[in-house]
Design a protein around this motif. Structure first.
Motif, PDB file in Angstrom:
ATOM      1  N   THR A 297       0.831  -1.213   0.000  1.00 58.79           N
ATOM      2  CA  THR A 297       0.000   0.000   0.000  1.00 58.79           C
ATOM      3  C   THR A 297       0.863   1.259   0.000  1.00 58.79           C
ATOM      4  N   VAL A 298       1.896   1.239   0.827  1.00 56.39           N
ATOM      5  CA  VAL A 298       2.801   2.393   0.884  1.00 56.39           C
ATOM      6  C   VAL A 298       3.497   2.597  -0.448  1.00 56.39           C
ATOM      7  N   LEU A 299       3.990   1.500  -1.039  1.00 55.55           N
ATOM      8  CA  LEU A 299       4.699   1.614  -2.308  1.00 55.55           C
ATOM      9  C   LEU A 299       3.768   2.067  -3.428  1.00 55.55           C
ATOM     10  N   THR A 300       2.514   1.599  -3.395  1.00 55.90           N
ATOM     11  CA  THR A 300       1.547   2.017  -4.409  1.00 55.90           C
ATOM     12  C   THR A 300       1.271   3.515  -4.312  1.00 55.90           C
ATOM     13  N   THR A 301       1.110   4.005  -3.091  1.00 59.55           N
ATOM     14  CA  THR A 301       0.863   5.438  -2.890  1.00 59.55           C
ATOM     15  C   THR A 301       2.047   6.270  -3.365  1.00 59.55           C
ATOM     16  N   VAL A 302       3.252   5.808  -3.021  1.00 62.48           N
ATOM     17  CA  VAL A 302       4.456   6.536  -3.451  1.00 62.48           C
ATOM     18  C   VAL A 302       4.587   6.506  -4.965  1.00 62.48           C
ATOM     19  N   ASN A 303       4.280   5.337  -5.582  1.00 62.27           N
ATOM     20  CA  ASN A 303       4.406   5.203  -7.031  1.00 62.27           C
ATOM     21  C   ASN A 303       3.400   6.105  -7.760  1.00 62.27           C
ATOM     22  N   ALA A 304       2.198   6.269  -7.177  1.00 60.51           N
ATOM     23  CA  ALA A 304       1.185   7.118  -7.807  1.00 60.51           C
ATOM     24  C   ALA A 304       1.584   8.587  -7.794  1.00 60.51           C
ATOM     25  N   ARG A 305       2.479   8.937  -6.906  1.00 61.73           N
ATOM     26  CA  ARG A 305       2.937  10.328  -6.811  1.00 61.73           C
ATOM     27  C   ARG A 305       4.428  10.413  -7.126  1.00 61.73           C
ATOM     28  N   SER A 306       4.837   9.634  -8.087  1.00 61.92           N
ATOM     29  CA  SER A 306       6.263   9.592  -8.431  1.00 61.92           C
ATOM     30  C   SER A 306       6.754  10.928  -8.963  1.00 61.92           C
ATOM     31  N   GLU A 307       5.908  11.613  -9.784  1.00 64.72           N
ATOM     32  CA  GLU A 307       6.334  12.894 -10.335  1.00 64.72           C
ATOM     33  C   GLU A 307       6.552  13.920  -9.227  1.00 64.72           C
ATOM     34  N   GLN A 308       5.586  13.979  -8.270  1.00 67.84           N
ATOM     35  CA  GLN A 308       5.737  14.921  -7.166  1.00 67.84           C
ATOM     36  C   GLN A 308       6.955  14.577  -6.310  1.00 67.84           C
ATOM     37  N   LEU A 309       7.139  13.271  -6.090  1.00 67.75           N
ATOM     38  CA  LEU A 309       8.293  12.852  -5.292  1.00 67.75           C
ATOM     39  C   LEU A 309       9.591  13.207  -5.995  1.00 67.75           C
ATOM     40  N   SER A 310       9.633  12.977  -7.317  1.00 69.89           N
ATOM     41  CA  SER A 310      10.833  13.319  -8.080  1.00 69.89           C
ATOM     42  C   SER A 310      11.095  14.819  -8.046  1.00 69.89           C
ATOM     43  N   ALA A 311      10.017  15.613  -8.231  1.00 67.03           N
ATOM     44  CA  ALA A 311      10.174  17.074  -8.188  1.00 67.03           C
ATOM     45  C   ALA A 311      10.649  17.530  -6.812  1.00 67.03           C
ATOM     46  N   MET A 312      10.125  16.898  -5.770  1.00 63.61           N
ATOM     47  CA  MET A 312      10.537  17.264  -4.416  1.00 63.61           C
ATOM     48  C   MET A 312      12.013  16.958  -4.199  1.00 63.61           C
ATOM     49  N   LEU A 313      12.440  15.786  -4.679  1.00 65.03           N
ATOM     50  CA  LEU A 313      13.844  15.422  -4.510  1.00 65.03           C
ATOM     51  C   LEU A 313      14.757  16.355  -5.292  1.00 65.03           C
ATOM     52  N   VAL A 314      14.328  16.697  -6.535  1.00 63.96           N
ATOM     53  CA  VAL A 314      15.143  17.612  -7.344  1.00 63.96           C
ATOM     54  C   VAL A 314      15.226  18.979  -6.670  1.00 63.96           C
ATOM     55  N   THR A 315      14.085  19.464  -6.184  1.00 63.16           N
ATOM     56  CA  THR A 315      14.069  20.761  -5.511  1.00 63.16           C
ATOM     57  C   THR A 315      14.919  20.742  -4.242  1.00 63.16           C
ATOM     58  N   LEU A 316      14.793  19.651  -3.505  1.00 60.59           N
ATOM     59  CA  LEU A 316      15.597  19.524  -2.290  1.00 60.59           C
ATOM     60  C   LEU A 316      17.085  19.495  -2.629  1.00 60.59           C
ATOM     61  N   GLN A 317      17.423  18.811  -3.730  1.00 59.20           N
ATOM     62  CA  GLN A 317      18.823  18.762  -4.144  1.00 59.20           C
ATOM     63  C   GLN A 317      19.315  20.153  -4.546  1.00 59.20           C
ATOM     64  N   GLN A 318      18.464  20.886  -5.279  1.00 57.45           N
ATOM     65  CA  GLN A 318      18.838  22.240  -5.675  1.00 57.45           C
ATOM     66  C   GLN A 318      18.992  23.144  -4.461  1.00 57.45           C
ATOM     67  N   LEU A 319      18.065  23.002  -3.500  1.00 56.93           N
ATOM     68  CA  LEU A 319      18.152  23.808  -2.287  1.00 56.93           C
ATOM     69  C   LEU A 319      19.434  23.497  -1.526  1.00 56.93           C
ATOM     70  N   THR A 320      19.722  22.209  -1.419  1.00 59.08           N
ATOM     71  CA  THR A 320      20.941  21.813  -0.704  1.00 59.08           C
ATOM     72  C   THR A 320      22.185  22.332  -1.418  1.00 59.08           C
ATOM     73  N   SER A 321      22.193  22.231  -2.755  1.00 54.43           N
ATOM     74  CA  SER A 321      23.338  22.733  -3.514  1.00 54.43           C
ATOM     75  C   SER A 321      23.481  24.246  -3.350  1.00 54.43           C
ATOM     76  N   GLY A 322      22.342  24.959  -3.405  1.00 53.27           N
ATOM     77  CA  GLY A 322      22.389  26.411  -3.226  1.00 53.27           C
ATOM     78  C   GLY A 322      22.898  26.810  -1.854  1.00 53.27           C
ATOM     79  N   LEU A 323      22.415  26.120  -0.830  1.00 53.10           N
ATOM     80  CA  LEU A 323      22.893  26.415   0.525  1.00 53.10           C
ATOM     81  C   LEU A 323      24.375  26.105   0.659  1.00 53.10           C
ATOM     82  N   ALA A 324      24.801  24.999   0.013  1.00 53.28           N
ATOM     83  CA  ALA A 324      26.220  24.648   0.081  1.00 53.28           C
ATOM     84  C   ALA A 324      27.075  25.686  -0.627  1.00 53.28           C
ATOM     85  N   ALA A 325      26.582  26.209  -1.769  1.00 54.21           N
ATOM     86  CA  ALA A 325      27.345  27.220  -2.500  1.00 54.21           C
ATOM     87  C   ALA A 325      27.420  28.544  -1.735  1.00 54.21           C
TER      88      ALA A 325
END
Length: 339
Positions: free
Chosen positions: A205-233
């Motif tokens: 059930t958890v994996l199905t819910t995560v898979n249904a929101r894969s685009e949002q999860l991917s966007a969140m991870l990308v944004t988090l990565q960008q935020l982390t990179s910006g803070l590091a810079a």
């Protein structure tokens, strides 16, 4: 006299036998040796939990004891071995550290290798690191079985652990015994299949819910990565800003501390002024005539960005010439000044 001699002799015999039996038991418990032996040295990369007095065995038979455990070159364990004189070690002999039990006790197992005892290793020789092997790393081994152990009782875990150690050290009855033990424990797991199935369903059930929101999860991870990179810079600027904020806080704190007393005095004075103005009739009169005055002031300034004034009279006293202090001035003659 005869009645005392018999019991006395029996008591002495009992004491002697008891002392001898206790001595033999103490020697066995202490892993003692009945006589001198041939000395050897074995170098190990790890001799954790090996102690003086532990067994030295060959083919499962005790043939000596560990006499010394020290460190050599700050990286190698130097283990002294005492082997019975009638045991000849081949030049190809290998020394292996093995677990004696689950408590952690160990012993040194000697394997003659492919050589022959006829080509004996000289007494006092050193068995190098290339012909020694440390004990099995139980931490790595049992971490692999951790998922299985979590579903077993402590008694089953101890039994399975002992079988695993024996098999991997080459001392167990056979792999068949281990498989038999594992089969028994597998039946235990099978009795809990409902719980395991429910866990798997919840995970699906958890994996199905995560898979249904894969685009949002991917966007969140990308944004988090960008935020982390910006803070590091910007870490240097952020650190400087934090330091500046600390300095500003200190300065503001000092300013408030210095202005606290004057501010309190000003507030007290403002209260007194407010009380005075609230009881003064001139204030009401001023506010009442203020519109008329503002209207006249507006007419005065209506010609431009200046104000026209008409001088009606001037009065004063001058000390010139010397000794004259007469008055000077002009009387109002215009009608506008007579009103």
């Amino acid at each position: 006299m005869r009645s005392i001699t018999g019991p006395l002799l029996k008591s002495i015999a009992f004491v002697v036998v008891t002392v001898l039996a206790t001595g033999v038991l103490a020697v066995v418990i202490a892993n003692g040796s009945s006589g001198g032996g041939s000395s050897y040295v074995a170098l190990f990369s790890d001799a954790t939990s090996l102690n003086v007095g532990d067994d030295v065995r060959m083919a499962g038979v005790r043939i000596g004891t560990v006499t010394d455990v020290t460190i050599q070159d700050h990286r190698t364990a130097r283990v002294g071995l005492s082997v019975e004189p009638d045991v000849r070690l081949a030049r190809t002999v290998r020394a292996i550290l093995r677990y004696r039990n689950l408590v952690g006790q160990r012993y040194v197992a000697l394997d003659q290798g492919s050589g022959s005892p006829a080509d004996a290793l000289p007494v006092g020789s050193t068995i190098g690191l290339d012909r020694t092997q440390p004990a099995l790393d139980l931490t790595v081994l049992f971490n692999g079985f951790q998922p299985l152990f979590t579903a077993l009782s402590p008694q089953d875990v101890n039994s399975l652990s002992y079988e695993i150690i024996q098999v991997f050290q080459g001392e167990g009855g056979s792999v068949q015994t281990l498989v038999s033990q594992t089969a028994t424990f597998t039946q235990t797991l099978a009795s809990k299949d409902q719980v395991i199935g429910q866990v798997i369903d919840n995970l699906n059930t958890v994996l199905t819910t995560v898979n249904a929101r894969s685009e949002q999860l991917s966007a969140m991870l990308v944004t988090l990565q960008q935020l982390t990179s910006g803070l590091a810079a910007d870490r240097a600027q952020i650190g400087s800003a934090i330091s500046s904020i600390g300095s500003l806080t200190t300065s503001v704190g000092g300013l408030v501390q210095d202005s606290r007393a004057p501010l309190r005095s000003s507030i007290d004075g403002l209260g007194a002024v407010s009380g005075t103005l609230s009881t003064t009739p001139q204030l009401d009169q001023f506010l009442g005539t203020l519109p008329v005055k503002l209207d006249a002031l507006g007419r005065t300034t209506s010609y431009g960005s200046w104000m026209n004034f008409y001088l009606c009279s001037v009065t004063g006293r001058i000390p010139v010439p010397q000794g004259y202090y007469g008055g000077v001035g002009a009387k109002p003659v215009e009608a506008r000044c007579r009103g």
